[in-house]
Design an enzyme around this catalytic site. Structure first.
Site, PDB file in Angstrom:
ATOM      1  CE  LYS A  20      -4.377  -1.593   1.684  1.00  0.00           C
ATOM      2  NZ  LYS A  20      -3.970  -2.840   2.018  1.00  0.00           N
ATOM      3  CD  GLU A  44     -10.641   5.424   1.218  1.00  0.00           C
ATOM      4  OE1 GLU A  44     -10.476   6.639   0.970  1.00  0.00           O
ATOM      5  OE2 GLU A  44     -10.297   4.478   0.887  1.00  0.00           O
ATOM      6  CB  SER A  47      -0.372  -8.319  -1.246  1.00  0.00           C
ATOM      7  OG  SER A  47      -1.042  -9.260  -0.441  1.00  0.00           O
TER       8      SER A  47
HETATM    9  C1  LIG Z   1      -4.937  -3.898   1.629  1.00  0.00           C
HETATM   10  C2  LIG Z   1      -4.566  -5.259   1.134  1.00  0.00           C
HETATM   11  C3  LIG Z   1      -5.051  -5.913   0.041  1.00  0.00           C
HETATM   12  C4  LIG Z   1      -6.128  -5.718  -0.612  1.00  0.00           C
HETATM   13  O1  LIG Z   1      -5.968  -4.694  -1.259  1.00  0.00           O
HETATM   14  P1  LIG Z   1      -5.916  -4.476  -2.671  1.00  0.00           P
HETATM   15  O2  LIG Z   1      -6.102  -2.995  -3.316  1.00  0.00           O
HETATM   16  O3  LIG Z   1      -6.709  -5.489  -3.498  1.00  0.00           O
HETATM   17  O4  LIG Z   1      -4.421  -4.935  -3.272  1.00  0.00           O
HETATM   18  C5  LIG Z   1      -4.164  -7.110  -0.058  1.00  0.00           C
HETATM   19  N1  LIG Z   1      -3.148  -7.347   0.530  1.00  0.00           N
HETATM   20  C6  LIG Z   1      -2.666  -6.744   1.623  1.00  0.00           C
HETATM   21  C7  LIG Z   1      -1.555  -7.152   2.546  1.00  0.00           C
HETATM   22  C8  LIG Z   1      -3.569  -5.606   2.023  1.00  0.00           C
HETATM   23  O5  LIG Z   1      -2.735  -5.012   3.127  1.00  0.00           O
END
Ligand SMILES: *Cc1c(COP(=O)(O)O)cnc(C)c1O
Length: 393
Positions: free
Chosen positions: A89, A111, A377
């Site tokens: 993020k 938000e 992610s």
């Molecule tokens: C917020 C988050 C997501 C989901 O958000 P996307 O906008 O779909 O990427 C996925 N993995 C992690 C670790 C997150 O913090």
């Protein structure tokens, strides 16, 4: 023909800017300037220096040998979990805070649902010394106490949204109301590839550093710059958009998007938008979303707070309806098992969002030589309590 955004802000039939008139000046100012600003040499220099020295990029592309042996494919993990703050993020919030400065803004609003985007926003506001207001549903504030504490420690003002269901969509409404009331000094940092054009495209561009790095790193490791498959979990879709970006129009690369089935698609407790969603307007964008027959947004459910979103960004709605992407939904149970397996096989505890993407190997079969890149992610530290309660550690 492209799967990327067109000049009108649409991906196929999805996207656009369906906004109240009073928001038009802010969105229009951003729309007319974002590309020019992003292409300025001074912007690019500062962005890439911060990604390198502050976020810790490039993140490694790691060949997961034991996972590959188990599932009989060449599995690589793109280690976004190693970014500062523990997930992808921050790539976007760094980009947007620089954008805000170029636009002459001194006050930042955001938000947040689970608090991850709120923390990433509070982090870059501290970095730049800008005022930060984060809207968060009253119920989410209770559920996500550690992230609320982090935001406060970083100097943000966390404002509870007390209307409606007191969750993410209500926090979004409050943020939009704030932006209408403070059009000149305030920039609204949206946390995924959602919202009115140009947000989905701007966020995708900031996150596209992920697939740019994958290309270079694969060339070194596999003597080719494109994998056979790129896999990512989708909440709003920003980590997925970043991982797919440079491969969107390359038909040799198969795209797999993984959504949260929650307790099961048919149970009424899920967040599997592609399976259950219909076209509608959410957050200023025409896209697929989960809604009642009257068009009211349905409250989503997933064990993973980051996938608990009732829509997907317009890029993903188009990837789904056009058939360019394969969409798979994974239950809480299967995701939790996949998270445990990665921990034991590779010594990496993933975020529960990411665990959904890893779960597909149980059902989807690959060829031995297939190069499969999974976007890791985020890291699982924030989810430790959920893992502990689930497995009774
Ligand atoms: C917020 C988050 C997501 C989901 O958000 P996307 O906008 O779909 O990427 C996925 N993995 C992690 C670790 C997150 O913090």
């Amino acid at each position: 023909m492209t799967y990327n955004v067109n000049e009108k802000g649409y991906y196929g039939e999805f996207g656009g800017a369906y906004i109240p008139e009073m928001l038009y000046p802010n969105v229009e100012a951003l729309r007319t300037r974002y590309i020019t600003i992003m292409q300025e040499a001074s912007f690019q220099k500062e962005f890439s220096e911060l990604l390198r020295d502050y976020v810790g990029r490039p993140t490694p592309l790691y060949f997961a040998k034991r996972l590959s042996d188990k599932y009989n494919a060449k599995i690589y993990l793109k280690r976004e979990d190693l970014c500062h703050t523990g997930a992808h993020k921050v790539n976007n919030t760094i980009g947007q805070i620089l954008m805000a400065k170029k636009l002459g803004k001194s006050r930042i609003i955001a938000e947040t649902g689970a608090g991850q985007h709120g923390v990433a926003t509070a982090t870059v506001c501290a970095l730049m010394g800008l005022e930060c207001i984060v809207y968060m549903g009253e119920i989410d504030i209770e559920r996500q106490a550690p992230n609320v504490a982090r935001m406060k420690m970083l100097g943000a003002n966390v404002v509870p949204a007390t209307s409606g269901s007191k969750t993410l969509k209500d926090a979004t409404n409050e943020a939009i109301r704030d932006w209408i009331n403070n059009p000149t000094n305030t920039h609204y940092i949206i946390g995924s590839v959602v919202g009115p054009h140009p947000y989905p495209d701007m966020v995708a561009r900031f996150q596209s550093v992920i697939s740019q790095e994958i290309s270079t790193q694969l060339l070194e490791k596999e003597q080719r710059n494109a994998p056979d498959y790129v896999v990512a979990c989708v909440g709003g879709g920003s980590n997925a958009a970043g991982a797919y970006y440079h491969y969107l129009d390359n038909p040799d690369v198969k795209i797999i998007a993984v959504e949260a089935a929650g307790k099961g698609i048919a149970t009424g407790k899920s967040a599997a938008t592609s399976a259950l969603g219909k076209t509608g307007i959410i957050h200023g964008s025409k896209t697929l979303l989960m809604q009642t027959p009257d068009g009211q947004i349905t409250e989503p459910y997933s064990i993973s707070a980051g996938l608990d979103y009732p829509g997907v960004g317009p890029m993903h709605a188009h990837l789904f309806t056009s058939g360019r992407g394969e969409f798979i939904s994974v239950t809480d149970h299967d995701a939790m098992q996949a998270g445990l397996l990665l921990s034991k096989l590779e010594g990496i505890i993933p975020a529960i969002e990411t665990s959904h993407a890893l779960a597909i190997f149980e059902t989807k079969k690959f060829k031995k030589d297939d190069v499969v890149v999974v976007n890791l992610s985020g890291r699982g530290d924030k989810d430790l309590n959920t893992y502990i309660n689930y497995f009774n550690f």
